[in-house]
Design a protein around this motif. Structure first.
Motif, mmCIF file in Angstrom:
data_model
loop_
_atom_site.group_PDB
_atom_site.id
_atom_site.type_symbol
_atom_site.label_atom_id
_atom_site.label_comp_id
_atom_site.label_asym_id
_atom_site.label_seq_id
_atom_site.Cartn_x
_atom_site.Cartn_y
_atom_site.Cartn_z
ATOM 1 N N ALA A 123 -42.042 5.341 3.738
ATOM 2 C CA ALA A 123 -41.329 4.564 3.523
ATOM 3 C C ALA A 123 -40.318 5.449 2.956
ATOM 4 C CB ALA A 123 -41.511 3.410 2.016
ATOM 5 N N THR A 124 -39.930 7.040 1.845
ATOM 6 C CA THR A 124 -38.756 7.842 1.306
ATOM 7 C C THR A 124 -38.567 8.789 2.650
ATOM 8 O OG1 THR A 124 -40.810 8.972 0.797
ATOM 9 C CG2 THR A 124 -39.992 6.942 -0.896
ATOM 10 N N ALA A 125 -39.011 9.132 4.103
ATOM 11 C CA ALA A 125 -38.287 9.419 5.431
ATOM 12 C C ALA A 125 -36.882 9.089 5.209
ATOM 13 C CB ALA A 125 -39.124 9.795 5.873
ATOM 14 N N ASN A 160 -40.113 4.347 -13.254
ATOM 15 C CA ASN A 160 -39.668 3.030 -12.281
ATOM 16 C C ASN A 160 -38.436 2.499 -11.931
ATOM 17 O OD1 ASN A 160 -41.878 2.412 -14.449
ATOM 18 N ND2 ASN A 160 -40.200 1.553 -16.421
ATOM 19 N N VAL A 161 -37.640 3.342 -11.660
ATOM 20 C CA VAL A 161 -36.402 3.233 -10.577
ATOM 21 C C VAL A 161 -37.192 3.674 -9.588
ATOM 22 C CG1 VAL A 161 -34.136 3.786 -9.794
ATOM 23 C CG2 VAL A 161 -34.492 3.508 -12.771
ATOM 24 N N LEU A 162 -37.172 4.812 -9.743
ATOM 25 C CA LEU A 162 -37.903 5.237 -8.386
ATOM 26 C C LEU A 162 -39.111 4.607 -7.563
ATOM 27 C CD1 LEU A 162 -38.180 7.463 -5.566
ATOM 28 C CD2 LEU A 162 -40.045 8.284 -7.040
ATOM 29 N N ASN A 163 -39.920 3.615 -8.722
ATOM 30 C CA ASN A 163 -41.054 3.154 -8.314
ATOM 31 C C ASN A 163 -40.618 1.742 -7.798
ATOM 32 O OD1 ASN A 163 -43.256 5.080 -8.619
ATOM 33 N ND2 ASN A 163 -43.174 4.154 -10.834
ATOM 34 N N GLU A 164 -39.616 0.949 -8.724
ATOM 35 C CA GLU A 164 -38.968 0.188 -7.444
ATOM 36 C C GLU A 164 -38.289 -0.169 -6.756
ATOM 37 O OE1 GLU A 164 -37.233 -1.643 -10.702
ATOM 38 O OE2 GLU A 164 -38.541 -2.211 -12.281
ATOM 39 N N LEU A 165 -37.712 1.061 -6.034
ATOM 40 C CA LEU A 165 -37.360 0.974 -4.789
ATOM 41 C C LEU A 165 -38.406 1.602 -3.812
ATOM 42 C CD1 LEU A 165 -33.842 3.508 -5.588
ATOM 43 C CD2 LEU A 165 -33.947 1.399 -4.734
ATOM 44 N N VAL A 166 -39.787 2.316 -4.031
ATOM 45 C CA VAL A 166 -40.486 2.335 -3.021
ATOM 46 C C VAL A 166 -41.216 1.533 -2.701
ATOM 47 C CG1 VAL A 166 -42.133 3.926 -2.451
ATOM 48 C CG2 VAL A 166 -40.058 4.664 -3.451
ATOM 49 N N HIS A 167 -42.104 1.152 -3.767
ATOM 50 C CA HIS A 167 -43.914 0.280 -4.067
ATOM 51 C C HIS A 167 -43.355 -0.858 -3.792
ATOM 52 C CE1 HIS A 167 -45.333 2.624 -8.391
ATOM 53 N NE2 HIS A 167 -45.055 3.233 -6.691
ATOM 54 N N PRO A 168 -41.956 -1.284 -3.278
ATOM 55 C CA PRO A 168 -42.392 -3.259 -2.455
ATOM 56 C C PRO A 168 -42.987 -2.941 -0.744
ATOM 57 C CG PRO A 168 -40.531 -3.292 -4.162
ATOM 58 C CD PRO A 168 -40.958 -1.733 -4.133
ATOM 59 N N GLU A 169 -41.720 -1.734 -0.456
ATOM 60 C CA GLU A 169 -42.289 -1.313 1.209
ATOM 61 C C GLU A 169 -43.212 -0.713 0.900
ATOM 62 O OE1 GLU A 169 -39.754 -1.922 3.063
ATOM 63 O OE2 GLU A 169 -38.458 -2.899 1.851
ATOM 64 N N VAL A 170 -43.590 -0.068 0.240
ATOM 65 C CA VAL A 170 -45.162 1.259 0.606
ATOM 66 C C VAL A 170 -45.736 -0.736 1.100
ATOM 67 C CG1 VAL A 170 -46.868 1.815 -0.542
ATOM 68 C CG2 VAL A 170 -44.816 3.292 -0.971
ATOM 69 N N ARG A 171 -45.559 -1.511 -0.261
ATOM 70 C CA ARG A 171 -46.910 -2.211 -0.364
ATOM 71 C C ARG A 171 -46.546 -3.999 1.254
ATOM 72 N NH1 ARG A 171 -46.221 -4.802 -5.885
ATOM 73 N NH2 ARG A 171 -46.569 -2.620 -6.264
ATOM 74 N N ARG A 172 -45.650 -3.615 1.867
ATOM 75 C CA ARG A 172 -44.682 -4.149 3.031
ATOM 76 C C ARG A 172 -45.847 -3.663 4.245
ATOM 77 N NH1 ARG A 172 -41.698 -4.105 6.420
ATOM 78 N NH2 ARG A 172 -40.933 -2.039 5.712
ATOM 79 N N MET A 173 -45.798 -2.579 3.861
ATOM 80 C CA MET A 173 -46.310 -1.600 5.390
ATOM 81 C C MET A 173 -47.516 -1.648 4.854
ATOM 82 S SD MET A 173 -43.159 1.032 5.809
ATOM 83 C CE MET A 173 -44.082 2.692 4.898
ATOM 84 N N MET A 174 -47.865 -1.740 4.639
ATOM 85 C CA MET A 174 -49.575 -2.080 3.947
ATOM 86 C C MET A 174 -50.664 -2.970 4.231
ATOM 87 S SD MET A 174 -50.888 0.272 0.851
ATOM 88 C CE MET A 174 -52.852 1.106 1.008
ATOM 89 N N ASN A 175 -49.693 -3.887 3.976
ATOM 90 C CA ASN A 175 -50.498 -5.431 3.991
ATOM 91 C C ASN A 175 -49.998 -6.319 5.520
ATOM 92 O OD1 ASN A 175 -51.075 -5.253 1.273
ATOM 93 N ND2 ASN A 175 -49.064 -7.192 0.848
ATOM 94 N N GLU A 176 -49.223 -5.499 6.368
ATOM 95 C CA GLU A 176 -49.315 -5.315 7.824
ATOM 96 C C GLU A 176 -50.432 -4.862 8.246
ATOM 97 O OE1 GLU A 176 -45.117 -4.538 9.423
ATOM 98 O OE2 GLU A 176 -44.230 -6.190 7.953
ATOM 99 N N GLU A 177 -50.113 -3.432 7.727
ATOM 100 C CA GLU A 177 -51.803 -2.827 8.564
ATOM 101 C C GLU A 177 -53.569 -3.155 8.673
ATOM 102 O OE1 GLU A 177 -52.041 0.764 10.503
ATOM 103 O OE2 GLU A 177 -51.018 -1.122 11.256
#
Length: 196
Positions: free
Chosen positions: A39-41, A82-99
């Motif tokens: 997500a952060t690459a 928290n700023v970083l988590n709000e940028l990264v966590h939703p994307e991580v969750r989305r990608m993980m959930n798909e898999e």
């Protein structure tokens, strides 16, 4: 019916060792940290937002995010974290959930998530599994592994939810205070249970 198993632990608890062994046994293990790296690459879904929030000073020469520089900013500043988590966590969750949704059709799926309970992701799991280790052993292993002073190790451990709290909230606990072989034996026992 296959299960979604949330696997968690703390720094230097042996979660990565457990994860690797479970994967070797043929189970899909989705690692939140790997998805966070994706997500952060450069070109990843969180990349531009992170640069907007933290500035170009966090980039390496080849425009990748320098995890050490970013870590130094967020490690001691909960607001920035928290700023970083709000940028990264939703994307991580989305990608993980798909898999996860794709893989759980064919097998039990392990979600390797360090902040499983902290982020309320245990709700999405059928079973929660914590790799537990006594805090004195955790501290000694962390100092040894990362070459940290006792104070540095205590600070890192202190920045996470105590392993005893994770243990108390888990459906299953694997105690990694002993040898690697002992941990493997407990994993085998757990895998036998979920296959029944």
């Amino acid at each position: 019916m296959y299960s979604i198993i949330g696997l968690t632990g703390g720094i230097a608890s042996g979660k990565s060792t457990a994860s690797a062994y479970i994967a070797e046994k043929g189970y899909p293990v989705l690692d939140a940290d790997k998805f966070a790296k994706q997500a952060t690459a450069k070109g990843g879904p969180s990349y531009n937002g992170i640069i907007d929030a933290f500035g170009e000073k966090i980039l390496t020469e080849d425009k990748e995010i320098d995890r050490k520089k970013l870590g130094a900013i967020i490690f001691n500043d909960p607001q920035q974290r928290n700023v970083l988590n709000e940028l990264v966590h939703p994307e991580v969750r989305r990608m993980m959930n798909e898999e996860r949704d794709r893989l759980v059709e064919e097998n039990h799926v392990f979600l390797d998530i360090p902040l499983l309970f902290e982020n309320g992701l245990d709700d999405q799991c059928d079973i929660t599994l914590t790799i537990y280790v006594d805090e004195s052993i955790q501290k000694a292993r962390l100092m040894d592994r990362n070459g940290l002073t006792e104070a540095e190790a205590e600070s890192r451990i202190g920045s996470q939810m105590p392993l005893s709290s994770k243990r108390d909230r888990s459906d299953f606990v694997l105690d990694n205070s002993g040898t690697r072989e002992n941990l493997y034996a407990q994993i085998e026992e757990f895998l036998t249970k979920i296959e029944k």
